[in-house]
Design an enzyme around this catalytic site. Structure first.
Site, PDB file in Angstrom:
ATOM      1  N   ASP A 250       5.838 -18.886   8.750  1.00  0.00           N
ATOM      2  CA  ASP A 250       5.305 -17.547   8.449  1.00  0.00           C
ATOM      3  C   ASP A 250       5.331 -16.714   9.731  1.00  0.00           C
ATOM      4  O   ASP A 250       4.362 -16.077  10.122  1.00  0.00           O
ATOM      5  CB  ASP A 250       3.881 -17.641   7.898  1.00  0.00           C
ATOM      6  N   ASP A 267      -1.632 -18.797  13.447  1.00  0.00           N
ATOM      7  CA  ASP A 267      -1.505 -19.027  12.009  1.00  0.00           C
ATOM      8  C   ASP A 267      -0.420 -20.057  11.673  1.00  0.00           C
ATOM      9  O   ASP A 267       0.542 -19.752  10.964  1.00  0.00           O
ATOM     10  CB  ASP A 267      -1.202 -17.684  11.311  1.00  0.00           C
TER      11      ASP A 267
HETATM   12  N1  LIG Z   1      -7.308 -17.327  18.385  1.00  0.00           N
HETATM   13  C1  LIG Z   1      -7.592 -16.078  17.973  1.00  0.00           C
HETATM   14  N2  LIG Z   1      -8.172 -15.188  18.802  1.00  0.00           N
HETATM   15  C2  LIG Z   1      -8.454 -13.936  18.374  1.00  0.00           C
HETATM   16  N3  LIG Z   1      -8.205 -13.476  17.138  1.00  0.00           N
HETATM   17  C3  LIG Z   1      -7.624 -14.317  16.272  1.00  0.00           C
HETATM   18  C4  LIG Z   1      -7.279 -15.649  16.633  1.00  0.00           C
HETATM   19  N4  LIG Z   1      -6.702 -16.254  15.561  1.00  0.00           N
HETATM   20  C5  LIG Z   1      -6.699 -15.327  14.588  1.00  0.00           C
HETATM   21  N5  LIG Z   1      -7.227 -14.154  14.996  1.00  0.00           N
HETATM   22  C6  LIG Z   1      -7.365 -12.914  14.205  1.00  0.00           C
HETATM   23  O1  LIG Z   1      -7.576 -13.275  12.854  1.00  0.00           O
HETATM   24  C7  LIG Z   1      -6.538 -12.773  12.028  1.00  0.00           C
HETATM   25  C8  LIG Z   1      -6.221 -13.766  10.928  1.00  0.00           C
HETATM   26  O2  LIG Z   1      -5.838 -14.997  11.498  1.00  0.00           O
HETATM   27  P1  LIG Z   1      -4.669 -15.868  10.863  1.00  0.00           P
HETATM   28  O3  LIG Z   1      -4.654 -17.162  11.609  1.00  0.00           O
HETATM   29  O4  LIG Z   1      -3.408 -15.078  10.828  1.00  0.00           O
HETATM   30  O5  LIG Z   1      -5.265 -16.125   9.406  1.00  0.00           O
HETATM   31  P2  LIG Z   1      -4.652 -15.956   7.928  1.00  0.00           P
HETATM   32  O6  LIG Z   1      -4.081 -17.306   7.589  1.00  0.00           O
HETATM   33  O7  LIG Z   1      -5.829 -15.653   7.119  1.00  0.00           O
HETATM   34  O8  LIG Z   1      -3.592 -14.878   7.986  1.00  0.00           O
HETATM   35  C9  LIG Z   1      -5.387 -12.501  12.985  1.00  0.00           C
HETATM   36  O9  LIG Z   1      -4.550 -11.479  12.530  1.00  0.00           O
HETATM   37  C10 LIG Z   1      -6.097 -12.105  14.260  1.00  0.00           C
HETATM   38  O10 LIG Z   1      -6.433 -10.722  14.219  1.00  0.00           O
HETATM   39 MG   LIG Z   2      -2.030 -14.561   9.330  1.00  0.00          MG
END
Ligand SMILES: Nc1ncnc2c1ncn2[C@@H]1O[C@H](COP(=O)(O)OP(=O)(O)O)[C@@H](O)[C@H]1O
Ligand SMILES: [Mg+2]
Length: 324
Positions: A250, A267
């Site tokens: 992804d 992610d």
């Molecule tokens: N390690 C991190 N530090 C800061 N913000 C984070 C981090 N991981 C995720 N985020 C924030 O959370 C959002 C969603 O995380 P993500 O892992 O992409 O989850 P999802 O699977 O719900 O898309 C990201 O777009 C980012 O803005």
């Molecule tokens: Mg995401």
């Protein structure tokens, strides 16, 4: 999703204001007894407010919840009837989630959960504080609908075969999978947040951002000099495929954060190993997304050459940093 997002934005800003308000109030009233009374009322009110929370009154949970209540105040508001984001609370903090947080708090991986930073498709992400600094706490939703979609990534991955697919188990497997994927990528020196801990549906990792806000996503920034960024991301995909034997699955500017002047990939729950039947399809899709981003940023690159690079790039200088 669109309207949900704006609800969420509203909620975030309301929450921030309310938190400031609560903080001021907290500074005004430092009387210990007052707080103790408030906390007792809070526990009592759980029962009245909604029988769903009756379990919190049970002795052992009550004790447990009291212990972590302070750590959670950032996401709960302070007083009994001021659950600023009650809707968020309801959706995210069910009994098993609170128990996971308790575990992670007890083991020192999380000290406090401070404020929500994002709501993704499958999870809420919070800013937390651990013993050695800020952490990101990704709490996966445990409602049924979302996870049907995730099964395809788990079936066919030989590392996770033969498991009972009860819904809750699927979520837990998913989160452990994201943790393991992060570890594996980090061991190859790739730019991902370092995983710090995992318990059931809660994943803790390095926080990317400032004390008040997370770093932006690649899709939200205009990169002044895109060429080296393109090359770095192409190498990311190449190392992930050739060395770690995986594919992200992804890989998009939504899942790449722009942190400290460079890209950091997040992610990775859906990332699969090469033997997964769809790994090649996912790889082509990932490379396509990168090329699309590069083209938009003004670079003249093509899918065919990018694919060739990812598969054939000389990576003899890249070594694993630690045995798995
Ligand atoms: N390690 C991190 N530090 C800061 N913000 C984070 C981090 N991981 C995720 N985020 C924030 O959370 C959002 C969603 O995380 P993500 O892992 O992409 O989850 P999802 O699977 O719900 O898309 C990201 O777009 C980012 O803005
Ligand atoms: Mg995401």
């Amino acid at each position: 999703m669109g309207s949900n997002h704006s609800d969420w934005d509203e909620e975030l800003s309301r929450n921030t204001k309310q938190r400031r308000h609560n903080k001021n109030r907290r500074d005004l009233s430092k009387d210990e007894k007052y707080h103790q009374k408030e906390s007792e009322q809070f526990i009592k009110s759980l029962d009245k407010a909604d029988s769903k929370y009756g379990w919190m009154k049970e002795k052992r949970y009550n004790r447990m919840f009291k212990e972590i209540e302070g750590g959670l105040s950032g996401v709960m508001g302070d007083g009994p009837f001021e659950w600023v984001d009650r809707r968020v609370f309801d959706a995210v903090f069910d009994r098993l989630t609170l128990m996971s947080l308790y575990k992670l708090m007890k083991s020192g991986i999380i000290d406090t959960l401070d404020f929500p930073i994002a709501r993704g498709k499958e999870a809420h992400v919070f800013h937390g504080t651990g013993l050695s600094g800020p952490v990101a706490v990704k709490i996966f939703h445990t409602s049924n609908a979302v996870f049907k979609n995730l099964l395809q990534y788990i079936e066919g991955d030989p590392r996770f075969g033969g498991l009972k697919r009860r819904h809750r188990d699927v979520v837990d497997i998913w989160v452990r999978k994201e943790f393991r994927n992060l570890s594996r990528l980090a061991k190859w020196g790739l730019a991902v947040p370092k995983p710090l801990g995992v318990h059931k549906n809660v994943l803790v990792m390095d926080y990317l951002g400032t004390p008040s806000a997370p770093s932006p996503r690649l899709r939200d920034v205009k990169v002044a000099d895109p060429e080296p960024v393109y090359i770095e991301l192409l190498e990311f995909l190449a190392i992930t495929w050739q060395k770690a034997g995986m594919v992200h699955g992804d890989f998009s500017p939504y899942n790449i954060m722009w942190h400290d002047g460079g890209p950091v990939v997040i992610d990775v729950g859906q990332a699969v190993v090469q033997s997964h039947p769809k790994s090649q399809e996912f790889l082509v899709r990932d490379v396509t997304r990168l090329v699309e981003w590069a083209n938009k940023a003004g670079l003249d690159v093509e899918l065919a050459e990018a694919m060739f690079e990812v598969l054939e790039m000389d990576l003899s200088h890249v070594e694993i940093q630690e045995e798995e």
